[in-house]
Design an enzyme around this catalytic site. Structure first.
Site, PDB file in Angstrom:
ATOM      1  N   LYS A  49      46.831  29.056  28.600  1.00 15.36           N
ATOM      2  CA  LYS A  49      45.507  29.609  28.883  1.00 15.36           C
ATOM      3  C   LYS A  49      44.346  28.625  28.743  1.00 15.36           C
ATOM      4  O   LYS A  49      44.333  27.794  27.853  1.00 15.36           O
ATOM      5  CB  LYS A  49      45.234  30.764  27.916  1.00 15.36           C
ATOM      6  CG  LYS A  49      45.978  32.002  28.264  1.00 15.36           C
ATOM      7  CD  LYS A  49      45.186  32.808  29.263  1.00 15.36           C
ATOM      8  CE  LYS A  49      45.821  34.165  29.440  1.00 15.36           C
ATOM      9  NZ  LYS A  49      44.834  35.209  29.514  1.00 15.36           N
ATOM     10  N   GLU A  82      31.835  34.247  29.841  1.00 19.58           N
ATOM     11  CA  GLU A  82      32.072  35.594  29.296  1.00 19.58           C
ATOM     12  C   GLU A  82      31.072  35.951  28.206  1.00 19.58           C
ATOM     13  O   GLU A  82      30.588  37.077  28.134  1.00 19.58           O
ATOM     14  CB  GLU A  82      33.501  35.693  28.745  1.00 19.58           C
ATOM     15  CG  GLU A  82      34.536  35.700  29.863  1.00 19.58           C
ATOM     16  CD  GLU A  82      35.977  35.739  29.369  1.00 19.58           C
ATOM     17  OE1 GLU A  82      36.855  35.949  30.194  1.00 19.58           O
ATOM     18  OE2 GLU A  82      36.216  35.547  28.152  1.00 19.58           O
ATOM     19  N   SER A 135      44.105  30.027  24.120  1.00 21.49           N
ATOM     20  CA  SER A 135      44.588  31.243  23.481  1.00 21.49           C
ATOM     21  C   SER A 135      45.453  30.847  22.288  1.00 21.49           C
ATOM     22  O   SER A 135      46.133  29.826  22.323  1.00 21.49           O
ATOM     23  CB  SER A 135      45.406  32.054  24.484  1.00 21.49           C
ATOM     24  OG  SER A 135      46.350  32.871  23.814  1.00 21.49           O
ATOM     25  N   HIS A 142      31.365  42.857  49.290  1.00 28.18           N
ATOM     26  CA  HIS A 142      32.388  43.748  48.688  1.00 28.18           C
ATOM     27  C   HIS A 142      33.525  42.936  48.054  1.00 28.18           C
ATOM     28  O   HIS A 142      34.651  43.410  47.982  1.00 28.18           O
ATOM     29  CB  HIS A 142      32.974  44.713  49.719  1.00 28.18           C
ATOM     30  CG  HIS A 142      31.952  45.386  50.583  1.00 28.18           C
ATOM     31  ND1 HIS A 142      31.304  46.544  50.224  1.00 28.18           N
ATOM     32  CD2 HIS A 142      31.433  45.029  51.784  1.00 28.18           C
ATOM     33  CE1 HIS A 142      30.454  46.894  51.168  1.00 28.18           C
ATOM     34  NE2 HIS A 142      30.504  45.978  52.121  1.00 28.18           N
TER      35      HIS A 142
END
Ligand code: ARG
Length: 455
Positions: free
Chosen positions: A283, A290, A277, A156
């Site tokens: 970043k 992804e 970024s 979980h």
């Protein structure tokens, strides 16, 4: 226009019709398998006396010169041909004259395209298998480096029990080994040659189908000519196997995205495999993971697309089946690129071992072991579970770990606690004394097993 079927027609196709119908723009990548199939067919026609040996030799020479010229880029596949089969045949006739017109004897584009797609898919299965092998080797290498790297394992997405990183990564080795096995099964099941099925009902020429099959590395020729030209099961199976590989890669990506987050900091992605970024200078984004996660969707799309294309088709060939190509090629390209880049990203990935171990220490990942400690001292498991539940509650109030409490404090919850509890619930014990088959304490044996399986 290089069309193969003009005789019955009194005028050319409408331009929009031609463009709608053509497949050369995407089936041109089949040029090599198409020529390979034609070489075997021509040799067989000569051997069987259906054409003369000299004619077969001329055709062979012509086909080889076409292949050489395409490979050296001196022949561009950009003519007005309808598909790759028409292109090669037209080019052959251009080069060797009328003899070239005999190549298609005893053959239809229906069995020809069925053969081409099988040959291409078989090659793809072999190359994806090799990519998987290298990828699994890299995971195993990371496992060997991390048999002592403790970390929390989750259910979980909540810390559950401690393990070592090698054990965690081993789960992915299992998945990708199964994927490799699945491809092997498909390859075996699909390895029958459809060539010689003709349009659908075979032919009256005395073809030697098994000779062609053997030449092309098939186990045998197929046994039903109608199925031969209309079977795309093997492609659906391949797209299914590709989808499962992508699903596994996507889960692994998800781990890396979470592990790379500021909150977790379990991993450091190499600069060569991440991006920044345009506005936020701090970043460093996990783009490989992804994109792999994102590209998974298009491979599922390919599978569903072909399943849907095939579901309403009566026997035998129907032009709908031309729709198998773009989706299959895209899925094959996608999975290959994804495995390859993911392998490099993983190889260069740094694990923050201290952060991993510290995370394993926190969050009461040794609560099960504390309960097991009481069980080994004679308490029934259900009672032990309840005692440790109360103990965790107490620790949460005090903002401490179980092992931070003194024996006398522990004895307030159960008389069975003693000095030996600290060793019994230490991180090292929790991980290394889990020695059932498949558990983290046995990870070195598992590594040897995986090495063996991935040979
Ligand atoms: N381009 C076609 C395909 O991909 C080749 C087979 C054409 N056969 C036919 N009967 N028109 O399926």
């Amino acid at each position: 226009m290089a069309i193969l079927w003009g005789g019955r027609f009194t005028k050319d196709n409408d331009k929009e019709m031609f463009d709608f119908n053509e497949s050369l723009s995407f089936d041109k990548r089949l040029y090599k398998v198409d020529i390979t199939g034609s070489l075997a067919h021509a040799e067989m026609l000569g051997k069987q006396g259906i054409i003369s040996i000299e004619e077969a030799e001329d055709i062979t020479k012509g086909l080889k010169s076409i292949l050489g010229d395409i490979e050296s880029d001196s022949l561009k596949i950009n003519s007005a041909a309808e598909d790759i089969h028409s292109f090669v045949e037209a080019e052959l006739i251009k080069r060797i004259g009328d003899t070239g017109k005999k190549l298609h004897t005893g053959r239809s584009r229906n069995d020809q395209v069925a053969l081409d797609m099988k040959l291409y898919t078989r090659e793809q299965i072999d190359s994806i298998t090799l990519l998987l092998k290298d990828f699994i080797d890299v995971i195993i290498y990371k496992m060997e480096e991390n048999t002592d790297t403790y970390m929390p394992a989750f259910t979980h997405l909540q810390k559950a029990q401690p393990t070592n990183l090698a054990h965690y990564l081993g789960a992915y080795v299992e998945m990708f080994l199964r994927d490799k096995d699945r491809l092997k099964d498909i390859r075996k099941r699909m390895n029958l040659s459809p060539l010689g099925a003709g349009a659908l009902c075979g032919t009256t020429y005395d073809l030697d189908r098994d000779f062609v099959a053997e030449k092309l590395g098939f186990d045998t020729a197929t046994f039903n000519s109608m199925d031969s030209v209309s079977d795309r099961d093997y492609l659906i199976e391949t797209l299914s196997a590709i989808s499962i590989i992508m699903m596994h890669l996507s889960r692994f990506s998800e781990e890396i995205i979470i592990w790379n987050s500021n909150e977790y900091r379990f991993v450091e992605i190499d600069d060569a495999y991440s991006t920044g970024s345009s506005i936020m200078p701090q970043k460093k984004n996990p783009d490989v993971a992804e994109l792999v996660r994102g590209k998974t969707g298009r491979t599922y799309g390919a599978l569903i697309s072909l399943l849907t294309t095939m579901k309403g088709l009566p026997l035998a060939y129907n032009k709908d089946m031309q729709e198998d190509k773009e989706v299959a090629f895209d899925a094959m390209d996608t999975v290959s690129k994804c495995i390859s880049i993911f392998t490099k990203m993983l190889y260069t990935l740094k694990f923050n071992n201290d952060v991993l171990a510290e995370s394993a220490m926190k969050g009461y990942t040794n609560a099960t072991d504390a309960a097991d400690y009481l069980v080994k001292k004679g308490m029934p498991f259900r009672d032990a579970h309840s005692v440790i539940g109360r103990l965790v509650l107490l620790c949460l109030e005090k903002d401490c770990a179980i092992e931070d409490l003194s024996v006398s404090k522990l004895k307030e919850l159960s008389e069975l606690f003693d000095e030996d509890v600290y060793d019994a619930i230490s991180l090292k014990t929790c991980v290394e004394r889990r020695m059932t088959k498949g558990a983290p304490g046995e990870i070195k044996k598992a590594i040897e097993h995986y090495k063996d399986l991935n040979k």
